[in-house]
Design a protein around this motif. Structure first.
Motif, PDB file in Angstrom:
ATOM      1  N   MET A   1       0.834  -1.201   0.000  1.00 32.97           N
ATOM      2  CA  MET A   1       0.000   0.000   0.000  1.00 32.97           C
ATOM      3  C   MET A   1       0.878   1.263   0.000  1.00 32.97           C
ATOM      4  O   MET A   1       0.614   2.207  -0.759  1.00 32.97           O
ATOM      5  CB  MET A   1      -0.906   0.005   1.232  1.00 32.97           C
ATOM      6  N   THR A   2       1.918   1.273   0.842  1.00 31.90           N
ATOM      7  CA  THR A   2       2.753   2.490   0.912  1.00 31.90           C
ATOM      8  C   THR A   2       3.543   2.686  -0.379  1.00 31.90           C
ATOM      9  O   THR A   2       3.715   3.819  -0.838  1.00 31.90           O
ATOM     10  CB  THR A   2       3.708   2.430   2.118  1.00 31.90           C
ATOM     11  N   ILE A   3       4.019   1.556  -0.979  1.00 33.91           N
ATOM     12  CA  ILE A   3       4.748   1.697  -2.245  1.00 33.91           C
ATOM     13  C   ILE A   3       3.804   2.208  -3.342  1.00 33.91           C
ATOM     14  O   ILE A   3       4.171   3.064  -4.151  1.00 33.91           O
ATOM     15  CB  ILE A   3       5.397   0.353  -2.650  1.00 33.91           C
ATOM     16  N   ALA A   4       2.582   1.709  -3.339  1.00 34.68           N
ATOM     17  CA  ALA A   4       1.603   2.170  -4.339  1.00 34.68           C
ATOM     18  C   ALA A   4       1.323   3.658  -4.159  1.00 34.68           C
ATOM     19  O   ALA A   4       1.272   4.418  -5.134  1.00 34.68           O
ATOM     20  CB  ALA A   4       0.313   1.365  -4.193  1.00 34.68           C
ATOM     21  N   LEU A   5       1.185   4.061  -2.906  1.00 38.88           N
ATOM     22  CA  LEU A   5       0.950   5.480  -2.629  1.00 38.88           C
ATOM     23  C   LEU A   5       2.148   6.312  -3.087  1.00 38.88           C
ATOM     24  O   LEU A   5       1.994   7.384  -3.693  1.00 38.88           O
ATOM     25  CB  LEU A   5       0.712   5.665  -1.127  1.00 38.88           C
ATOM     26  N   GLY A   6       3.352   5.793  -2.782  1.00 37.89           N
ATOM     27  CA  GLY A   6       4.581   6.484  -3.192  1.00 37.89           C
ATOM     28  C   GLY A   6       4.653   6.603  -4.698  1.00 37.89           C
ATOM     29  O   GLY A   6       4.987   7.674  -5.237  1.00 37.89           O
ATOM     30  N   ALA A   7       4.329   5.510  -5.396  1.00 39.39           N
ATOM     31  CA  ALA A   7       4.380   5.535  -6.860  1.00 39.39           C
ATOM     32  C   ALA A   7       3.412   6.578  -7.395  1.00 39.39           C
ATOM     33  O   ALA A   7       3.760   7.374  -8.280  1.00 39.39           O
ATOM     34  CB  ALA A   7       4.029   4.149  -7.402  1.00 39.39           C
ATOM     35  N   ALA A   8       2.205   6.617  -6.830  1.00 38.58           N
ATOM     36  CA  ALA A   8       1.214   7.592  -7.290  1.00 38.58           C
ATOM     37  C   ALA A   8       1.706   9.021  -7.047  1.00 38.58           C
ATOM     38  O   ALA A   8       1.589   9.891  -7.919  1.00 38.58           O
ATOM     39  CB  ALA A   8      -0.107   7.356  -6.553  1.00 38.58           C
ATOM     40  N   HIS A   9       2.300   9.236  -5.876  1.00 35.24           N
ATOM     41  CA  HIS A   9       2.764  10.581  -5.518  1.00 35.24           C
ATOM     42  C   HIS A   9       3.911  11.020  -6.423  1.00 35.24           C
ATOM     43  O   HIS A   9       3.938  12.152  -6.923  1.00 35.24           O
ATOM     44  CB  HIS A   9       3.202  10.575  -4.045  1.00 35.24           C
ATOM     45  N   VAL A  10       4.866  10.120  -6.638  1.00 32.64           N
ATOM     46  CA  VAL A  10       6.025  10.450  -7.470  1.00 32.64           C
ATOM     47  C   VAL A  10       5.580  10.651  -8.927  1.00 32.64           C
ATOM     48  O   VAL A  10       6.032  11.583  -9.597  1.00 32.64           O
ATOM     49  CB  VAL A  10       7.107   9.347  -7.353  1.00 32.64           C
TER      50      VAL A  10
END
Lengths: 638, 75
Positions: A456-465
């Motif tokens: 979940m955090t990596i997905a959020l990070g990917a979306a943010h980046v």
């Protein structure tokens, strides 16, 4: 968002300069550009004529006197303050003020000096009083001696033998015509009185100086008095000082009621006039006209026109200048965001203002920063407590904009922490389970939840980046900056390609996606190489890996959250081991207080870092100069 | 694979990176504190600089999580 700025040139006859500057100062919407630093106005910088120079020196001198007097006069109720009726001309105003100060200042200064002297005396006399009271028990053995001198001494107990040395020396000098009496003053100090003929005064004082013995030196008015008389005198004097101080303070309060409000108004006017005179050197001039260049928010342009028309007339011309792209970048920056996003302007200012004409990320920060914060903290009780603390802090420190902004951010973060607290089923860590609070999604304390949390955090990070990169592409497109456009597009392609490759490798996508993924990777690398040819050939892959590192950096959201929930769990378990209800409550309270303090601080710093480094790095261009309009700054109420 | 060895490996992955992060942050933090005394307006940039080495320990955490989740699953 950044408020759009217009560059204006204002021209007028020199006779209208003062009124023009006064009108602009009252408007407080124009930042004047220094003509000496501007290449757009090929005219000489304006100089002050003799009359204005004279006014400036008089105003500075009077303002210094006013500030000194206002420092003496105590504050008065604003409603009772007498305002200064501003005379018609500047000469009359300066002359009136000068004569007022000449008449009133000596009396005020005299009273202030008396009050200061009384204050000093009030502080110093009790010190003598304490010392003399310690020496008083020694005095009954002494008679009054004409032609003799009495010296009071205070000695450290460890150096008591100095008294024997003094006795021997005095014996040699006076042939037994002296007296030394001593007694313990307290556990560390010996008090002593020495009486000897005045004829050997110098020798005795030399000896005491050499041996570094502390003499109790009396103020001149106590000279010649016995200790008892001195103590009585001090007591009487202290009573009198209190009365005299009250009288002096009353006199100053009366003078303040008469002058303070009036002089505050005068000081405001002097400051305003001095600001006008100082700014004149930033203008340029021709033989008959002044030329002023500056920046004004687009929406305030009509107000500037209307105000100058009304106060000066239509002979002053306001001209909006056409700007080149380079000049647009030099415009000062004024942030303007809706209420809920405004506290986040603080975090933008802490870093550096965005350059004019670029993106203001305040609103995006207002959306993501509390979200990240809440994901890390994720506890119903902590979220509720933070909202409470923020509410109290905001009202307790309502005059501090920084505390207010931080409080509002913490309140928003606390709100998200409550939402995620319900998702994780956390109330003071795992204590919620005991009262029937079950996770709506998954409990973080369960080791089997870890993979989902990390994904979940990596997905959020990917979306943010990716959002950051898209903004970067859009901004580069708008600015027609080709190199930045290629670089960010290359990173975007590369990142998408890596996601696809990982998905194919973990069998989440069919193997047929391998070819488009590799194609996207090659396109990304080519774009990166083109952006910074030839170093881009080498640095492109490094940049791409660094962007993957940026995405992985969002794992901290899971890591910080886990540390928070485990610390809470440790607190709860230790409390359970105490065997005593109250002791358990105290231990749990201490642990949760520590966790809450860490929970407020650590997620803030990490959310901030994720924005500053991972997100802003993709599009943010700093270097903006804050908008600082010409106006009335730093003036206070009476 | 022995669970104990996996746990030690995970601990080393986090521990060594944490030491590296701490060392780097100590150096940057002391220099940053000096700079901050001279120029308080640099606060934002200094926070940013101090926060940069944290990526090391986060990556260490990722490796530790992989050791515990993936390798222990295979063992």
């Amino acid at each position: 968002m950044l408020v759009p700025m217009a560059k204006v040139r204002i021209l007028g006859h020199k006779a209208q300069l003062d009124e023009t500057l006064a009108a602009l100062q009252d408007l407080e919407v124009l930042q004047i550009e220094n003509a000496a630093e501007s290449s757009s106005v090929p005219l000489p910088a304006m100089t002050l004529d003799a009359g204005r120079l004279g006014h400036r020196e008089s105003a500075r001198f009077l303002l210094a006197r006013l500030d000194a007097l206002l420092g003496i006069l105590p504050p008065v109720e604003a409603s009772t303050a007498v305002r200064f009726e501003v005379p018609s001309t500047e000469e009359v105003f300066l002359a009136t003020l000068q004569s007022e100060l000449d008449a009133a200042a000596p009396n005020i200064q005299q009273i202030a000096q008396t009050r200061d002297a009384l204050n000093r005396e009030q502080i110093s006399l009790p010190r003598y009083q304490a010392t003399l009271a310690k020496l008083l028990p020694l005095t009954p053995e002494l008679a009054d001696f004409e032609g003799y001198e009495t010296v009071a001494l205070l000695l450290d107990r460890r150096y008591g033998q100095v008294l024997e040395l003094l006795d021997q020396v005095l014996k040699g000098l006076t042939q037994q015509d002296h007296v030394i009496v001593s007694a313990a003053v307290d556990s560390e100090t010996i008090g002593a009185l020495t009486v000897f003929p005045r004829a050997i005064s110098d020798e005795v004082h030399d000896l005491l100086g050499r041996e570094r013995v502390t003499q109790v030196r009396m103020p001149p008015e106590l000279t010649g008095m016995s200790i008892g008389q001195a103590l009585t005198h001090i007591e009487q004097r202290l009573v009198k000082i209190r009365q005299e101080l009250a009288a002096a303070n009353l006199a100053l309060a009366e003078l303040s009621a008469r002058w303070r409000g009036r002089w505050m108004t005068a000081a405001e006017r002097l400051r305003a006039r001095l600001a006008q005179l100082e700014i004149i050197s930033q203008l340029s001039e021709t033989r008959y006209t002044f030329v002023l260049t500056g920046w004004v928010p687009e929406r305030a342009l009509s107000r500037v026109n209307a105000a100058l028309q009304e106060r000066v007339g239509d002979t002053v011309v306001v001209e909006k200048l056409q700007l080149t792209r380079a000049e647009c970048k030099q415009a000062p920056v004024l942030l303007e965001n809706p209420g809920p996003a405004r506290p986040f302007e603080l975090f933008i200012r802490i870093l550096a203002l965005p350059q004019s004409g670029t993106l203001d990320p305040t609103r995006l920060m207002a959306l993501f920063m509390p979200l990240f914060f809440g994901m890390m903290l994720g506890d119903v009780a902590y979220g509720g407590l933070l909202i409470g603390v923020s509410y109290v802090a905001e009202h307790r420190f309502r005059h501090s904009p920084t505390v207010r902004d931080l409080s509002r951010f913490l309140a928003l973060g606390g709100g998200w922490a409550i939402v995620f607290g319900f998702l994780y089923g956390e109330f003071l860590g795992t204590l919620g389970h005991a009262v029937g609070l079950h996770p709506l999604w998954k409990g973080r304390e369960d080791p089997e939840t870890l993979p989902s949390l990390l994904v979940m955090t990596i997905a959020l990070g990917a979306a943010h980046v990716v959002l950051g990169l898209l903004l970067g592409v859009w901004q580069a497109w708008r600015q027609k900056a080709r190199h930045e456009l290629w670089e960010r597009a290359g990173l975007l392609f590369g990142l998408v390609a890596i996601f696809l490759l990982v998905a194919v490798a973990t069998s989440r996508l069919p193997r047929g996606m391998m070819t488009p993924a590799l194609a996207a990777l090659v396109i990304g690398l080519v774009l990166l190489a083109r952006a910074q040819w030839p170093t881009g050939l080498l640095m492109g892959p490094v940049e791409m890996l660094s962007t993957v590192g940026n995405v992985l950096s969002y794992l901290r959201i899971a890591a910080i959250g886990l540390s928070s929930v485990y610390l809470a769990q440790v607190g709860n378990r230790m409390a359970g081991l105490m065997g005593n209800l109250w002791l358990g409550i105290i231990v749990a309270g201490l642990f949760h207080a520590l966790n809450l303090a860490l929970g407020a601080f650590s997620p803030t710093i990490h959310s901030l870092r994720l924005h500053y480094v991972e997100f802003f790095g993709k599009f943010y261009q700093d270097g903006g100069v804050p908008f600082s309009p010409f106006g009335h700054h730093g003036q206070s109420a009476p | 694979m022995d669970v104990g060895l996996l746990a030690i490996g995970a601990g080393i992955a986090v521990g060594i990176t944490a030491l590296g992060t701490g060392y780097a942050q100590g150096k940057i933090g002391s220099a940053g504190a000096g700079a901050l005394a001279e120029k308080p307006e640099l606060a934002g940039r200094i926070i940013l600089l101090v926060a940069i080495p944290e990526t090391m320990v986060i990556l260490g955490f990722a490796v530790a999580a992989m050791i515990l989740l993936i390798l222990s699953g295979q063992g």
